[in-house]
Enzyme design. Structure first.
Site, short mmCIF file in Angstrom:
data_model
loop_
_atom_site.label_atom_id
_atom_site.label_comp_id
_atom_site.label_asym_id
_atom_site.label_seq_id
_atom_site.Cartn_x
_atom_site.Cartn_y
_atom_site.Cartn_z
CE1 TYR A 12 -2.73 -3.46 0.89
CE2 TYR A 12 -4.38 -1.91 0.21
CZ TYR A 12 -3.71 -3.02 0.51
OH TYR A 12 -4.96 -4.12 0.28
CE LYS B 221 2.69 -17.99 -0.44
NZ LYS B 221 2.15 -19.45 -0.40
CG ASP C 115 -0.97 -20.67 0.98
OD1 ASP C 115 -0.67 -20.33 2.21
OD2 ASP C 115 -0.33 -21.28 0.17
CG ASP D 223 -7.62 -4.95 1.47
OD1 ASP D 223 -8.95 -5.03 1.77
OD2 ASP D 223 -7.47 -4.62 0.36
#
Ligand code: ATP
Length: 333
Positions: A123, A170, A203, A227
């Site tokens: 962002y 991740k 995930d 988000d």
């Protein structure tokens, strides 16, 4: 009496902020609104979607309620939401996800909180082209922001009698950026031996949230994963029309629904005001007006039992107006 900045916003924003204003009036909540304009309307009038007067008003009042503001895809102005968070250093995005049992028959006991780092990650908006066919984005993760959001998450857990914090990452792929994020959360977790701590790859986390949402309590994530997971979690409790949020900094807080400006239903009188109303409950709690917060929360919980007055996103047969009137009728003033 508290003065609170009110930004009606774009799309369904004015329709749902008007509901909050009316309900607060009936509730006799000790709030006086300072209405300022940001978003598409402000571009026409002031040549910018975020006039300086808006920032000044929020800095002065320290608390704001914000309707959704459209972010143009591709070309155009930078997201007002992102700019506000950055300029006011609203580093924590707090998104409680609590089921309303009457609404969802799949999961009745969801009560989790997503805490999303709000100032960096993708962002930062650093994107560039190397050549005509190659585009890059820079993902920024700092120790300062990661430690700060970690402390916020664990403090939140402790102060709200929550038992567990789950860090989402991740780091198997983004070894340096998510690696740093994870290392910071781990280090902070050591200071909170009373709170259980676990880590999940984003995930796997998405699947776990769909299969067993009741297992989760406080979830802390970098900006992008936060988000995405908050929309997913909103889906678990019946949709975006129910999901509230707050952007919190050291001294300033801006409350807003998780959803966007919903241009597909704007002006049809069917926007669901509950997400923004639940954000307003959070605002009242933030101001330590627990009594008013409880009254409003209870009225919302009781109102949703009646399908005839619910908006279509909740498979109801009603309108924004019918839902608002039902909530007003249930306020124990
Ligand atoms: P943004 O990019 O600003 O987050 P978005 O493109 O993700 O926006 P939303 O505006 O959040 O999209 O809307 C997604 C879908 O959810 C739309 O079909 C919209 O009509 C619906 N929706 C969102 N908020 C509400 C609401 N308060 N009441 C009813 N439907 C809603």
């Amino acid at each position: 009496m508290y003065k609170v900045t009110l930004i009606p916003g774009d799309g369904i924003g004015p329709e749902i902020t008007q509901v909050v204003v009316e309900i607060f009036d009936k509730l006799k909540a000790p709030i006086s609104w300072e209405i300022v304009e940001a978003g598409a309307g402000a571009i026409k009038k002031y040549g910018t979607p975020l006039p300086e007067t808006v920032l000044e008003s929020i800095k002065r009042n320290k608390v704001a309620l914000k309707g959704p503001i459209t972010t143009p895809v591709g070309e155009g102005f930078r997201s007002v939401n992102v700019t506000l968070r950055e300029k006011l250093d609203l580093y924590a995005n707090l998104r409680p996800v609590k089921s309303l049992p009457e609404i969802n028959d799949k999961f009745e006991n969801i009560d989790l909180v997503i805490i999303r780092e709000n100032t960096e990650c993708l962002y930062k908006g650093i994107e560039y082209k190397i050549d005509e066919d190659t585009a890059c984005a820079v993902r920024v993760v700092t120790k300062k922001a990661s430690e700060r959001i970690a402390r916020f998450a664990f403090d939140y857990a402790r102060n709200h009698n929550r038992r567990k914090v789950t860090a989402v990452h991740k780091a198997n792929i983004q070894k340096i950026t998510d690696g740093l994020f994870l290392q910071c959360i781990r280090e902070v977790s050591e200071y909170f031996p009373d709170i259980e701590y676990e880590e999940k790859i984003v995930d796997n986390m998405s699947m776990q949230l769909v299969l067993n949402p009741e297992k989760f309590d406080v979830i802390v994530c970098p900006n992008l994963y936060g988000d995405i997971l908050s929309d997913l979690a909103a889906g678990l409790i019946g949709g975006l029309g129910l999901a509230p949020g707050a952007n919190i900094g050291e001294e300033i807080a801006v409350f807003e629904a998780v959803h966007g400006s919903a241009p597909d239903i704007t002006g049809k009188g069917i926007a669901n005001p509950i997400a923004l109303l639940r954000s307003s409950v959070m605002l009242l709690e933030y101001l330590k007006e627990e009594n008013f917060a409880k009254k409003l929360e209870l009225a919302i919980e009781n109102a949703v039992a009646d399908k005839n007055i619910l908006t279509p996103d909740l498979n109801g047969y009603g309108t924004t107006e019918s839902l608002k009137n039902k909530i007003i009728s249930l306020l124990k003033i």
